[in-house]
Design a protein around this motif. Structure first.
Motif, mmCIF file in Angstrom:
data_model
loop_
_atom_site.group_PDB
_atom_site.id
_atom_site.type_symbol
_atom_site.label_atom_id
_atom_site.label_comp_id
_atom_site.label_asym_id
_atom_site.label_seq_id
_atom_site.Cartn_x
_atom_site.Cartn_y
_atom_site.Cartn_z
ATOM 1 N N SER A 43 -40.279 84.769 26.453
ATOM 2 C CA SER A 43 -39.230 85.648 26.962
ATOM 3 C C SER A 43 -39.877 86.968 27.334
ATOM 4 N N LEU A 44 -39.735 87.383 28.597
ATOM 5 C CA LEU A 44 -40.301 88.638 29.069
ATOM 6 C C LEU A 44 -39.192 89.667 29.207
ATOM 7 N N ARG A 45 -39.340 90.791 28.497
ATOM 8 C CA ARG A 45 -38.347 91.855 28.539
ATOM 9 C C ARG A 45 -38.975 93.128 29.081
ATOM 10 N N GLU A 46 -38.301 93.799 29.983
ATOM 11 C CA GLU A 46 -38.745 95.096 30.485
ATOM 12 C C GLU A 46 -38.174 96.158 29.558
ATOM 13 N N ILE A 47 -38.948 96.461 28.511
ATOM 14 C CA ILE A 47 -38.475 97.329 27.435
ATOM 15 C C ILE A 47 -39.683 97.976 26.770
ATOM 16 N N ASP A 48 -39.491 99.169 26.243
ATOM 17 C CA ASP A 48 -40.495 99.843 25.436
ATOM 18 C C ASP A 48 -40.675 99.035 24.149
ATOM 19 N N VAL A 49 -41.912 98.698 23.793
ATOM 20 C CA VAL A 49 -42.140 97.875 22.610
ATOM 21 C C VAL A 49 -41.663 98.586 21.349
ATOM 22 N N ALA A 50 -41.694 99.923 21.328
ATOM 23 C CA ALA A 50 -41.189 100.651 20.159
ATOM 24 C C ALA A 50 -39.706 100.359 19.950
ATOM 25 N N ARG A 51 -38.971 100.259 21.028
ATOM 26 C CA ARG A 51 -37.547 99.925 20.923
ATOM 27 C C ARG A 51 -37.373 98.489 20.457
ATOM 28 N N ALA A 52 -38.196 97.586 20.970
ATOM 29 C CA ALA A 52 -38.107 96.180 20.558
ATOM 30 C C ALA A 52 -38.411 96.036 19.071
ATOM 31 N N ILE A 53 -39.354 96.823 18.564
ATOM 32 C CA ILE A 53 -39.675 96.795 17.140
ATOM 33 C C ILE A 53 -38.500 97.298 16.315
ATOM 34 N N ALA A 54 -37.891 98.391 16.760
ATOM 35 C CA ALA A 54 -36.842 99.041 15.970
ATOM 36 C C ALA A 54 -35.548 98.239 15.918
ATOM 37 N N GLU A 55 -35.284 97.439 16.945
ATOM 38 C CA GLU A 55 -33.964 96.821 17.031
ATOM 39 C C GLU A 55 -33.818 95.551 16.193
ATOM 40 N N ARG A 56 -34.921 95.024 15.634
ATOM 41 C CA ARG A 56 -34.817 93.778 14.873
ATOM 42 C C ARG A 56 -35.630 93.866 13.580
ATOM 43 N N PRO A 57 -35.041 94.391 12.510
ATOM 44 C CA PRO A 57 -35.771 94.467 11.239
ATOM 45 C C PRO A 57 -36.033 93.084 10.642
ATOM 46 N N ALA A 58 -37.197 92.955 10.008
ATOM 47 C CA ALA A 58 -37.597 91.721 9.321
ATOM 48 C C ALA A 58 -37.432 90.491 10.204
ATOM 49 N N ALA A 59 -37.785 90.621 11.476
ATOM 50 C CA ALA A 59 -37.556 89.537 12.435
ATOM 51 C C ALA A 59 -38.817 88.822 12.870
ATOM 52 N N TRP A 60 -39.974 89.471 12.773
ATOM 53 C CA TRP A 60 -41.177 88.961 13.432
ATOM 54 C C TRP A 60 -42.217 88.464 12.433
ATOM 55 N N ASP A 61 -42.813 87.332 12.767
ATOM 56 C CA ASP A 61 -43.952 86.840 11.987
ATOM 57 C C ASP A 61 -45.239 87.545 12.412
ATOM 58 N N ALA A 62 -45.294 88.002 13.648
ATOM 59 C CA ALA A 62 -46.450 88.762 14.123
ATOM 60 C C ALA A 62 -46.025 89.711 15.230
ATOM 61 N N ILE A 63 -46.587 90.912 15.198
ATOM 62 C CA ILE A 63 -46.424 91.891 16.267
ATOM 63 C C ILE A 63 -47.818 92.219 16.776
ATOM 64 N N LEU A 64 -48.047 92.017 18.067
ATOM 65 C CA LEU A 64 -49.350 92.239 18.680
ATOM 66 C C LEU A 64 -49.228 93.401 19.654
ATOM 67 N N LEU A 65 -50.038 94.433 19.450
ATOM 68 C CA LEU A 65 -49.973 95.627 20.291
ATOM 69 C C LEU A 65 -51.247 95.788 21.105
ATOM 70 N N ASP A 66 -51.085 95.781 22.415
ATOM 71 C CA ASP A 66 -52.187 96.065 23.340
ATOM 72 C C ASP A 66 -51.616 96.883 24.491
ATOM 73 N N VAL A 67 -51.108 98.062 24.139
ATOM 74 C CA VAL A 67 -50.434 98.901 25.134
ATOM 75 C C VAL A 67 -51.241 100.147 25.483
ATOM 76 N N ASP A 68 -52.373 100.345 24.815
ATOM 77 C CA ASP A 68 -53.245 101.484 25.070
ATOM 78 C C ASP A 68 -54.684 101.039 24.871
ATOM 79 N N ASN A 69 -55.626 101.977 25.014
ATOM 80 C CA ASN A 69 -57.026 101.663 24.743
ATOM 81 C C ASN A 69 -57.369 101.815 23.266
ATOM 82 N N GLY A 70 -56.357 101.979 22.441
ATOM 83 C CA GLY A 70 -56.559 102.133 21.014
ATOM 84 C C GLY A 70 -55.367 102.834 20.404
ATOM 85 N N PRO A 71 -55.453 103.200 19.122
ATOM 86 C CA PRO A 71 -54.301 103.808 18.443
ATOM 87 C C PRO A 71 -54.086 105.272 18.807
ATOM 88 N N ASP A 72 -53.953 105.511 20.088
ATOM 89 C CA ASP A 72 -53.529 106.812 20.595
ATOM 90 C C ASP A 72 -52.831 106.568 21.924
#
Length: 227
Positions: free
Chosen positions: A120-149
């Protein structure tokens, strides 16, 4: 040498700058200013992001995976190759043009993976996707920047600060994994993951997998408990 051809540009919402899609022969590149965010010839570390995380949850019944950033689809492809038929993978992509490129000039790179019924492809900020579903995910994979900044968007910093990591932990099921890709090491980020209540593993990987290339880093933060 074949020159680079600019195919398209796209503005990142929130004054994040402009992405450029370029082609040179059969090679594609996505640029932000002078920074190359991804290249179709280098996929090893993006694939490792998925296989390291998804390999640990693949035995679960109908695992739920959230991927932040579509890119050129390398992480998504590797996730699909690792996960079982009953899995569900949601890709959060903020920039509509990136999703359009996947079915346009980059269709050959994607090779139909967006048509996989698990995706499922959603045009949404991943921060919003994380916030809207507590205790929902078995894995969250982040590759939205060149690192944690927030390279692509300053507001992406909130993904990696204490509050953002706390939100990610809350969005994981017990035993779930937060996996973060980075172009290089960051000791302070390892500490922040730990302080957020995640057990931390830092893995060094190569940009082009076994063929070598630059060293990249993947963090795996695991929420305690059983899934």
């Amino acid at each position: 040498m074949i020159p680079w051809e600019n195919l398209d540009t796209a503005s990142i919402p929130g004054d994040g700058g402009t992405l450029r899609l370029r082609r040179r022969g059969t090679e594609f590149s996505i640029m932000l200013g002078q920074n190359e965010l991804m290249n179709s010839r280098l996929s090893g570390s993006e694939e490792a992001l998925a296989t390291l995380a998804c390999g640990r949850i693949a035995s679960r019944k109908a695992p739920q995976v959230l991927i932040g950033g579509l890119g050129m689809g390398f992480t998504l492809r590797a996730a699909l190759g690792t996960l079982p038929p009953g899995a569900a993978v949601t890709v959060a992509e903020l920039v509509p043009a990136v999703a359009a490129w996947a079915r346009g000039p980059l269709a050959g790179v994607f090779s139909g993976i967006l048509d996989d019924p698990r995706v499922s492809l959603r045009e949404i900020d991943v921060a919003r996707a994380i916030a809207e579903r507590p205790a929902a995910w078995d894995a969250i994979l982040l590759d939205v920047d060149n690192g944690p900044d927030g390279l692509t968007r300053a507001s992406n910093d909130r993904l990696y600060d204490a509050a953002g990591l706390g939100a990610a932990r809350a969005a994981l099921r017990p035993g779930g994994i937060l996996a973060v890709w980075s172009a290089g090491p960051d000791r302070s980020f390892s500490r922040r993951l730990h302080d957020a209540g995640l057990s931390v593993e830092e893995v060094s990987t190569r940009a082009n997998g076994r063929k070598g290339g630059a060293r990249h880093v993947i963090w795996l933060g695991v929420r305690s408990g059983r899934g």
